[in-house]
Design an enzyme around this catalytic site. Sequence first.
Site, PDB file in Angstrom:
ATOM      1  CG  ASP A  38     -23.201 -47.514  19.297  1.00 23.58           C
ATOM      2  OD1 ASP A  38     -23.007 -46.330  18.935  1.00 23.58           O
ATOM      3  OD2 ASP A  38     -23.585 -47.831  20.442  1.00 23.58           O
ATOM      4  CG  HIS A 242     -20.169 -31.750  -7.532  1.00 23.37           C
ATOM      5  ND1 HIS A 242     -19.479 -32.712  -8.240  1.00 23.37           N
ATOM      6  CD2 HIS A 242     -21.332 -31.561  -8.211  1.00 23.37           C
ATOM      7  CE1 HIS A 242     -20.196 -33.081  -9.300  1.00 23.37           C
ATOM      8  NE2 HIS A 242     -21.314 -32.392  -9.295  1.00 23.37           N
ATOM      9  CG  ASP A 259     -27.732 -28.928  -7.809  1.00 26.45           C
ATOM     10  OD1 ASP A 259     -28.723 -29.665  -7.635  1.00 26.45           O
ATOM     11  OD2 ASP A 259     -26.902 -29.116  -8.718  1.00 26.45           O
ATOM     12  CG  ASP A 270     -30.524 -32.736  -9.828  1.00 25.39           C
ATOM     13  OD1 ASP A 270     -30.231 -31.706  -9.201  1.00 25.39           O
ATOM     14  OD2 ASP A 270     -29.685 -33.408 -10.466  1.00 25.39           O
ATOM     15  CG  HIS A 349     -21.580 -28.806 -16.045  1.00 27.62           C
ATOM     16  ND1 HIS A 349     -22.874 -28.797 -16.518  1.00 27.62           N
ATOM     17  CD2 HIS A 349     -21.429 -27.670 -15.314  1.00 27.62           C
ATOM     18  CE1 HIS A 349     -23.486 -27.710 -16.088  1.00 27.62           C
ATOM     19  NE2 HIS A 349     -22.634 -26.991 -15.369  1.00 27.62           N
ATOM     20  CG  HIS A 353     -27.811 -36.064 -14.449  1.00 24.32           C
ATOM     21  ND1 HIS A 353     -28.870 -36.489 -13.659  1.00 24.32           N
ATOM     22  CD2 HIS A 353     -27.409 -34.885 -13.903  1.00 24.32           C
ATOM     23  CE1 HIS A 353     -29.092 -35.616 -12.694  1.00 24.32           C
ATOM     24  NE2 HIS A 353     -28.219 -34.628 -12.814  1.00 24.32           N
ATOM     25  CD  GLU A 383     -27.254 -30.602 -14.284  1.00 22.79           C
ATOM     26  OE1 GLU A 383     -26.581 -30.028 -13.412  1.00 22.79           O
ATOM     27  OE2 GLU A 383     -27.647 -31.768 -14.189  1.00 22.79           O
ATOM     28  NE  ARG A 405     -25.724 -26.737 -11.266  1.00 21.39           N
ATOM     29  CZ  ARG A 405     -24.728 -26.540 -10.413  1.00 21.39           C
ATOM     30  NH1 ARG A 405     -23.618 -25.935 -10.804  1.00 21.39           N
ATOM     31  NH2 ARG A 405     -24.830 -26.927  -9.141  1.00 21.39           N
ATOM     32  CD  GLU A 407     -30.060 -29.997 -12.063  1.00 18.43           C
ATOM     33  OE1 GLU A 407     -29.847 -31.195 -12.316  1.00 18.43           O
ATOM     34  OE2 GLU A 407     -29.602 -29.418 -11.052  1.00 18.43           O
TER      35      GLU A 407
END
Length: 439
Positions: A38, A242, A259, A270, A349, A353, A383, A405, A407
């Site tokens: 609930d 990820h 990230d 981001d 990648h 985006h 990135e 990475r 970004e």
Amino acid sequence: MKITKSEHARRRKKLMRSMDRQSIAIVPGAREVTRSRDTEYPFRQDSDLFYLTGFEEPDAVLVLIPGRRQGQVILFCRDRDPEMELWNGYRAGPEGAVAYYGVDDSFPIEDMDDILPGLIEGKHRIYYSMGHDDAFDQRVMGWVNQIRRLARTGTTPPADFTDLAFLLHQQRLIKSAAEVRIMRRAGEISAAAHCRAMRECEPGRFEYHLEAAIQHCFAQHGARFPAYNSIVGSGANACILHYTENNARLRDGDLVLIDAGCEFHGYAADITRTFPVNGRFSPEQRAIYDLVLEAQSAALSRVKPGSNWNQPHAAIIRVITRGLVKLGLLEGRERDLIKSESYRDFYMHRSGHWLGLDVHDVGDYRVDGRWRPLEPGMVLTIEPGIYISPENTRVAKRWRGIGVRIEDDVVITANGCEVLTAGVPKLADEIEALMAGNG
């Protein structure tokens, strides 16, 4: 700093100007989602409905009817209910929707099945995005079929369905000055959080300690929720694109890749930064890090009006491939390696985006089969990354398990671009200084 009621009205008018005159648009909002038994997940409004209204309650449906004399903008929403409001918080109700959100008329959501078929009848076209909510798709088709069954009495069912996203997402792609201000603030808050994580990082702590520091910083600045599940990956975990477990111990000598970005008034930031757990890059880590930073710099130089979506990515590929050859991680001619996509063992990648109300925001990347030209007001991420799997036996052991990475969020301006997330350092020397308490 919120989007004003007048800007929401301008957005609706612009959308209706692009619709057929004898048409109707239906935009359903989000519903509460059960987390366990609930309890519900924190509610987040559907981005399309939020973009057009700013309305943040569940169980709402926006209807736009160009040229309707009795009112072109109608919102169905939950009615006021003092008992439920005592338990779960205040509701605007239909009267509040008109008073505070600028719609022409509003009705209780429970009355929608009785009212909406009459609004659809006689319209030539329905603008609605099928395939996102099966239950609501069935309701829409039920209203249309109800009209069709009465065709012998003179009712006219719509003859065509058109995906609303085709019009609305083109509009959302170009950000207004107010949207950019909000996204700039989201970038500032997120940058402060990344700086705090760098300052608090040390061997022996856990990834979730840094995640907690980041989310605490978000909330302290009025951004209660992250825009997406934060990634805090140390050591080999940084090579998982990820990774979200965020439960490993931070080890001396490893890198940690974070990230993370906040959501501020509905708009996402981001940011990714990679830094050494102990505050000092090893020679191999520094070589990979500087190469990724060089690739990002090359990409940013191509983020400007007149470039197309793919040019930053192409620049990243060239720099990374050339650098990997110099480091001995790839062998061959640069042109041949790019053609064979050999770099994908290390960089798999795209360069970024769209960014906005959604982290991976709406808007096509190709138009008529060609890469989309970049225009002022578009916001995107840049990135690049290099990820050397710990199981990659084709490279020397000293390189394995390094994941980097970098970004940033970028808005295209009339003459180039503005980096909205420049508040967190990315030069290796600046990162080391910050972590040493000198930045």
